[in-house]
Design an enzyme around this catalytic site. Structure first.
Site, short mmCIF file in Angstrom:
data_model
loop_
_atom_site.label_atom_id
_atom_site.label_comp_id
_atom_site.label_asym_id
_atom_site.label_seq_id
_atom_site.Cartn_x
_atom_site.Cartn_y
_atom_site.Cartn_z
N HIS A 6 -8.11 -7.35 86.36
CA HIS A 6 -8.36 -8.75 85.98
C HIS A 6 -9.47 -8.77 84.93
O HIS A 6 -10.49 -8.08 85.08
CB HIS A 6 -8.77 -9.56 87.21
CG HIS A 6 -8.96 -11.01 86.90
ND1 HIS A 6 -7.90 -11.88 86.73
CD2 HIS A 6 -10.09 -11.73 86.67
CE1 HIS A 6 -8.38 -13.08 86.43
NE2 HIS A 6 -9.69 -13.01 86.39
N GLY B 135 2.09 -5.07 78.03
CA GLY B 135 2.02 -3.79 78.73
C GLY B 135 1.01 -2.79 78.19
O GLY B 135 1.22 -1.58 78.32
N LEU C 65 2.24 -12.24 94.56
CA LEU C 65 3.19 -11.53 95.43
C LEU C 65 3.21 -12.16 96.83
O LEU C 65 2.20 -12.68 97.31
CB LEU C 65 2.79 -10.06 95.54
CG LEU C 65 2.93 -9.28 94.24
CD1 LEU C 65 2.20 -7.95 94.33
CD2 LEU C 65 4.40 -9.06 93.88
N ARG D 143 10.34 -16.79 96.13
CA ARG D 143 9.41 -15.69 95.87
C ARG D 143 9.74 -14.50 96.77
O ARG D 143 9.76 -13.35 96.34
CB ARG D 143 7.98 -16.17 96.13
CG ARG D 143 6.92 -15.15 95.80
CD ARG D 143 5.55 -15.57 96.29
NE ARG D 143 5.16 -16.89 95.82
CZ ARG D 143 4.72 -17.16 94.60
NH1 ARG D 143 4.63 -16.20 93.70
NH2 ARG D 143 4.38 -18.38 94.26
C1 GRF Z 1 -4.85 -8.07 80.81
O1 GRF Z 1 -5.93 -8.76 80.23
C2 GRF Z 1 -5.01 -7.99 82.30
O2 GRF Z 1 -6.34 -7.89 82.71
C3 GRF Z 1 -4.45 -9.32 82.75
O3 GRF Z 1 -3.36 -9.56 81.91
C4 GRF Z 1 -3.55 -8.86 80.67
C5 GRF Z 1 -2.37 -7.97 80.50
O4 GRF Z 1 -2.38 -7.28 79.28
N1 GRF Z 1 -4.11 -9.27 84.15
P1 GRF Z 1 -1.39 -6.06 79.06
O5 GRF Z 1 0.03 -6.58 79.34
O6 GRF Z 1 -1.78 -4.98 80.01
O7 GRF Z 1 -1.58 -5.68 77.64
#
Ligand code: GRF
Length: 206
Positions: free
Chosen positions: A111, A14, A95, A67
């Site tokens: 991402h 997080g 989702l 889902r």
């Molecule tokens: C991040 O690298 C984000 O881009 C990817 O998953 C990772 C999550 O990291 N989708 P965090 O839980 O926000 O620290």
């Protein structure tokens, strides 16, 4: 003025969620409130970080349901709290179309690559193995295809000759936090226009 209510979905540590919460609480993202953090994993490290910041958290696990059933339960939790903007922050599930249609152009994701390069898992490892010289991160709207919705903004990160998956991931992560805060600030202040796949900033809010 009514605060725009944000819900954040996580599965893990997080750090992007924390960056968004801190930016809302410091006023860097104005006129918004993080009203709920949802995790699909009971052991997600981000849950404690959200609670420490006074944010309501709920765990909604998949537990052998479809889902669509799982997403319905998440959607109900978000709608109960009148969430208008959904931010995926390390949420590790795709989702369902029904969920996406409930929040048209109101679901964002971050991402760790310059999409459309390296979608899916282990984007930073894919970048190192491919031998690209730059990578980065992308904030985009979520549609029904994985890591493929309209791009809101991207930040470029150099890939160094001696980078490993870990060192590149750490450098990208710093940019992720800044990019996600900037993108959410633009959305909540109404400065992002969208037409088809293209988005643009309608006027500066500095
Ligand atoms: C991040 O690298 C984000 O881009 C990817 O998953 C990772 C999550 O990291 N989708 P965090 O839980 O926000 O620290």
């Amino acid at each position: 003025m009514e605060l725009m209510k944000i819900g954040i979905l996580i599965s893990g540590r997080g750090s992007n969620m924390t960056a968004l919460v801190d930016a809302v609480q410091s006023g860097e993202i104005a006129d918004a409130e993080v009203a709920l953090v949802v995790s699909d994993k009971a052991d997600a490290g981000g849950l404690a970080k959200a609670a420490e910041r006074g944010i309501e958290t709920v765990v909604i696990e998949r537990r052998g349901r479809t889902r669509a059933e799982h997403d319905d339960e998440i959607a109900a939790a978000l709608r109960e709290r009148r969430i208008e903007l959904v931010c995926l922050a390390g949420y590790m599930r795709l989702l369902s179309p029904g969920f996406i249609q409930l929040f048209p152009n109101r679901i964002m994701n971050i991402h760790p690559s310059l999409l459309p390069a390296f979608p899916g898992l282990d984007a930073q490892r894919q970048a190192v193995e491919h031998g690209v010289k730059v990578s980065g991160c992308t904030v985009h709207f979520v549609d029904e295809d994985l890591d493929a919705g309209p791009i809101i903004l991207q930040r470029v990160v150099e890939v160094k000759d001696d980078d490993t998956e870990e060192t590149l991931s750490a450098r990208i992560l710093g940019e992720e936090h800044a990019a996600y805060v900037e993108a959410v600030r633009l959305i909540t202040s109404g400065h992002i226009a969208i037409e088809g796949r293209r988005t643009w900033v309608t006027k500066s809010n500095h």
